[in-house]
Design an enzyme around this catalytic site. Sequence first.
Site, PDB file in Angstrom:
ATOM      1  N   ILE A 146       2.838  68.402 -35.319  1.00 21.34           N
ATOM      2  CA  ILE A 146       1.387  68.576 -35.399  1.00 21.34           C
ATOM      3  C   ILE A 146       0.717  67.401 -34.680  1.00 21.34           C
ATOM      4  O   ILE A 146       0.144  66.508 -35.309  1.00 21.34           O
ATOM      5  CB  ILE A 146       0.884  68.652 -36.864  1.00 21.34           C
ATOM      6  CG1 ILE A 146       1.683  69.647 -37.697  1.00 21.34           C
ATOM      7  CG2 ILE A 146      -0.600  69.050 -36.877  1.00 21.34           C
ATOM      8  CD1 ILE A 146       1.282  69.683 -39.173  1.00 21.34           C
ATOM      9  N   PRO A 147       0.801  67.378 -33.337  1.00 22.01           N
ATOM     10  CA  PRO A 147       0.072  66.312 -32.643  1.00 22.01           C
ATOM     11  C   PRO A 147      -1.423  66.519 -32.862  1.00 22.01           C
ATOM     12  O   PRO A 147      -1.894  67.656 -32.930  1.00 22.01           O
ATOM     13  CB  PRO A 147       0.458  66.524 -31.169  1.00 22.01           C
ATOM     14  CG  PRO A 147       0.917  67.927 -31.067  1.00 22.01           C
ATOM     15  CD  PRO A 147       1.459  68.292 -32.426  1.00 22.01           C
ATOM     16  N   HIS A 148      -2.134  65.422 -33.034  1.00 21.41           N
ATOM     17  CA  HIS A 148      -3.562  65.545 -33.311  1.00 21.41           C
ATOM     18  C   HIS A 148      -4.313  64.322 -32.808  1.00 21.41           C
ATOM     19  O   HIS A 148      -3.731  63.245 -32.698  1.00 21.41           O
ATOM     20  CB  HIS A 148      -3.833  65.766 -34.802  1.00 21.41           C
ATOM     21  CG  HIS A 148      -3.163  64.767 -35.690  1.00 21.41           C
ATOM     22  ND1 HIS A 148      -1.842  64.858 -36.057  1.00 21.41           N
ATOM     23  CD2 HIS A 148      -3.634  63.651 -36.287  1.00 21.41           C
ATOM     24  CE1 HIS A 148      -1.532  63.847 -36.853  1.00 21.41           C
ATOM     25  NE2 HIS A 148      -2.600  63.096 -37.000  1.00 21.41           N
ATOM     26  N   ALA A 149      -5.583  64.555 -32.482  1.00 19.82           N
ATOM     27  CA  ALA A 149      -6.390  63.452 -31.975  1.00 19.82           C
ATOM     28  C   ALA A 149      -7.868  63.729 -32.192  1.00 19.82           C
ATOM     29  O   ALA A 149      -8.300  64.876 -32.217  1.00 19.82           O
ATOM     30  CB  ALA A 149      -6.133  63.263 -30.485  1.00 19.82           C
TER      31      ALA A 149
END
Length: 158
Positions: free
Chosen positions: A71-74
Amino acid sequence: MKVGFTMNLIDLMMSDLIIFNESISSKDELFEEIGRILEENQRVTKARKVIKDLYKRELETSTGIEDGFGIPHAKSKAVLKPTVCFAHTGKMDNYVGLDEKPIECVFAIIVPKKASEIHLEILSGLSRKLMDLEFRKQLKSATNAAEILEIINKEESS
């Protein structure tokens, strides 16, 4: 924009933001593709800025969870609208989960820089959904965007 996780994941997604590409075999290729489709679909102003912000977050700790999911997130100034992308890729040896398995299914969450609350709500809601083994199996076996959206819609209405 105040939203509880009564906000549906499905409302943050669209079929044009779902990637099926077995040739993606690294985190670099994944982030480049995510940035490209976000900019192409006018969810962000600059793909480069969002890619940089995804990497910045990865430096804190890997966003790989387990069972091949990440779950890459930014949070980014370049984000125009909170968005979730889904990608089913080849196994990425340089992107592994807590269980040391290569990541191959990703939900990428991007939100405007000042949307910390929304960011955390999306992340925690999605993390809870991904605890469900059957949900993960269905996502892994899906072969197109319509199936992914149907699986998520079904999960949210149950």
